[in-house]
Design a protein around this motif. Structure first.
Motif, short mmCIF file in Angstrom:
data_model
loop_
_atom_site.label_atom_id
_atom_site.label_comp_id
_atom_site.label_asym_id
_atom_site.label_seq_id
_atom_site.Cartn_x
_atom_site.Cartn_y
_atom_site.Cartn_z
N ASN A 1 14.44 7.52 -2.14
CA ASN A 1 14.61 6.07 -2.00
C ASN A 1 13.33 5.32 -1.59
O ASN A 1 13.42 4.19 -1.15
CB ASN A 1 15.73 5.73 -1.00
N HIS A 2 12.18 5.97 -1.68
CA HIS A 2 10.96 5.25 -1.30
C HIS A 2 9.92 5.29 -2.41
O HIS A 2 8.74 5.21 -2.15
CB HIS A 2 10.37 5.87 -0.02
N SER A 3 10.39 5.40 -3.66
CA SER A 3 9.48 5.66 -4.77
C SER A 3 8.37 4.62 -4.93
O SER A 3 7.34 4.91 -5.52
CB SER A 3 10.26 5.80 -6.07
N ASP A 4 8.56 3.42 -4.39
CA ASP A 4 7.51 2.40 -4.54
C ASP A 4 6.43 2.51 -3.47
O ASP A 4 5.46 1.76 -3.49
CB ASP A 4 8.14 1.00 -4.52
N LEU A 5 6.58 3.46 -2.54
CA LEU A 5 5.64 3.51 -1.42
C LEU A 5 4.83 4.81 -1.34
O LEU A 5 4.08 5.01 -0.39
CB LEU A 5 6.39 3.31 -0.09
N TYR A 6 4.99 5.67 -2.34
CA TYR A 6 4.21 6.92 -2.30
C TYR A 6 3.90 7.39 -3.71
O TYR A 6 4.54 6.97 -4.69
CB TYR A 6 4.97 8.01 -1.55
N PRO B 1 0.83 -1.20 0.00
CA PRO B 1 0.00 0.00 0.00
C PRO B 1 0.86 1.26 0.00
O PRO B 1 1.95 1.28 0.59
CB PRO B 1 -0.80 -0.11 1.31
N LYS B 2 0.36 2.28 -0.67
CA LYS B 2 1.13 3.53 -0.78
C LYS B 2 0.41 4.67 -0.06
O LYS B 2 -0.80 4.62 0.17
CB LYS B 2 1.26 3.93 -2.26
N ILE B 3 1.20 5.70 0.22
CA ILE B 3 0.62 6.94 0.74
C ILE B 3 0.57 7.94 -0.42
O ILE B 3 1.59 8.16 -1.08
CB ILE B 3 1.48 7.55 1.88
N LEU C 1 1.69 4.88 10.09
CA LEU C 1 0.36 4.75 9.49
C LEU C 1 -0.03 3.29 9.27
O LEU C 1 -1.17 2.90 9.51
CB LEU C 1 0.29 5.52 8.17
N PHE C 2 0.91 2.48 8.80
CA PHE C 2 0.55 1.11 8.44
C PHE C 2 0.89 0.11 9.53
O PHE C 2 0.50 -1.06 9.43
CB PHE C 2 1.23 0.71 7.13
N PHE D 1 -3.40 3.97 -0.59
CA PHE D 1 -4.28 3.58 0.52
C PHE D 1 -4.56 4.72 1.48
O PHE D 1 -5.68 4.93 1.90
CB PHE D 1 -3.69 2.40 1.30
N TYR D 2 -3.52 5.46 1.84
CA TYR D 2 -3.69 6.64 2.69
C TYR D 2 -3.53 7.89 1.83
O TYR D 2 -2.70 7.90 0.90
CB TYR D 2 -2.66 6.67 3.82
#
Ligand SMILES: *[C@@H]1O[C@H](CO)[C@@H](O)[C@H](O)[C@H]1NC(C)=O
Ligand SMILES: *[C@@H]1O[C@H](CO)[C@@H](O)[C@H](O)[C@H]1NC(C)=O
Ligand SMILES: *[C@@H]1O[C@H](CO)[C@@H](O)[C@H](O)[C@H]1NC(C)=O
Ligand SMILES: *[C@@H]1O[C@H](CO)[C@@H](O)[C@H](O)[C@H]1NC(C)=O
Length: 348
Positions: A95-100, A71-73, A178-179, A156-157
């Motif tokens: 470095n977090h491009s897959d999560l937001y 899930p992403k923000i 958050l998760f 997701f958020y």
């Protein structure tokens, strides 16, 4: 004679214009403040079509039973100026491009510096003009939600951020907060973080800002709530917001009393507390300092106030969560904040 009188003419002209400005200022100022035209029908229809597409797509997806592995923000930047703190946010996102995902709603009548880095190309397609103290700010937030829902089913958020907001923690910290990934697998039975307050002394004037008895029957006074404009909503609650037409019909009515007109601080808390109070935290994770607020604006931090201690203090909360973001910071705080980023802000 001639040479002495010439400099006098501009001076006198200047004095006269100053007097005119001073005389008329009180009647000029409220005009800009009162400028809250009704939302144009074309904008309304454009929004309705966007929101309907988003809710239909989401419904179709959930029938297919798609599950979110990662899930992403969705970070929803709502602005009418340059994104002053984009270099700080850039470090936050590194470095977090897959999560937001990032989405920007910028007032289309204002020329802003082209967003670069992670912000490049992230201005959304459906933009309409926004005015302070009007329902146009609600519409802009809903456009961001709808665009993010349509864009990526992993969103997701949905965190609403302004150009004066800064992160108080690292991305990893925010994501885990958050998760709750500490406990192993992610369970998507989550709550929204939105401030919802009822017993504020300002509420009666705010309720009647559009005229007496205007909000009923959809919004009885007992159900009217106030809270921070800056929230973090779950996907489920974002869809509820996009489906709503019942409350929107009332909240979009232009205010008569402009001094009590902050629709964006009431629409989301009122709607969600009516639909799913248990699914909401009732507090915000965006710290704001209302001490000594002026004209509806909270305290703005200036460079001289920025310190490691300020960041630590702003994180402290009375809930089980630390504050994740804070506002408002003046644009020239960027440098001192960048100086603190590695050793303080993103160290947790
Ligand atoms: C993050 O990415 C940058 C390049 O974008 C790299 O230099 C850095 O080492 C990375 N940091 C971590 C902790 O992976
Ligand atoms: C508002 O209500 C909450 C809970 O009912 C209470 O704890 C708080 O003290 C009240 N605040 C004010 C300003 O009355
Ligand atoms: C909040 O703002 C006031 C000034 O309006 C300031 O004195 C106070 O230190 C600020 N509080 C925090 C926690 O920054
Ligand atoms: C926490 O609660 C105390 C007591 O009500 C209050 O004085 C303080 O300002 C609160 N702190 C924050 C960060 O809201």
């Amino acid at each position: 004679m001639f040479s002495t009188s010439t400099p006098l003419i501009p001076t006198i002209a200047l004095l006269i214009s100053l007097i005119i400005i001073l005389l008329f200022a009180p009647s000029f100022l409220p005009i800009t403040h009162r400028k809250s035209p009704p939302i144009p029908l074309a904008d309304e229809l454009d929004d309705l079509s966007l929101f309907t597409r988003a809710t239909r797509r989401a419904a179709a997806k959930s029938r297919l039973g798609t599950t979110n592995q990662n899930p992403k923000i969705a970070f929803l930047f709502l602005t009418n100026t340059d994104l002053y703190f984009s270099p700080l946010w850039q470090l936050f996102f590194n470095n977090h491009s897959d999560l937001y995902n990032i989405y920007i709603h910028a007032d289309p009548t204002v020329q802003i510096a082209p967003p670069s880095g992670v912000f490049e190309g992230r201005v959304i397609g459906n933009l309409h003009r926004t005015y302070r103290g009007t329902a146009t700010l609600i519409s802009a937030a809903r456009r961001l939600l709808a665009t993010a829902i349509l864009d990526d089913s992993s969103n997701f958020y949905f965190a609403l951020i302004s150009q004066q907001c800064i992160p108080l923690h690292s991305f990893k910290y925010v994501y885990n907060a958050l998760f709750g990934t500490d406990s192993g697998s992610i369970v998507l039975d989550k709550i929204s973080f939105i401030e919802i307050k009822s017993n504020e002394s300002i509420l009666w004037d705010r309720y009647n800002a559009r005229g007496k008895r205007v909000m009923v029957p959809e919004v009885p006074f007992e159900k009217f709530r106030v809270g921070s404009q800056f929230f973090i909503l779950t996907r489920r609650h974002s869809l509820m917001v996009l489906r709503d037409q019942r409350l929107w019909k009332k909240f979009k009515i232009p205010c008569i009393n402009v001094h009590s007109c902050y629709p964006e601080e009431h629409y989301f808390p009122t709607l969600l507390s009516m639909l799913d109070p248990k699914g909401c935290s009732s507090y915000t994770l965006t710290r704001v300092n209302w001490t000594g607020s002026v004209n509806g604006h909270p305290h703005t931090y200036y460079p001289s106030e920025v310190s490691a201690q300020l960041i630590y203090t702003l994180r402290e909360s009375n809930s089980s969560h630390s504050y994740l973001f804070a506002r408002k910071f003046s644009p020239d705080c960027l440098k001192p904040l960048l100086d603190l980023s590695e050793e303080v802000i993103f160290k947790d």
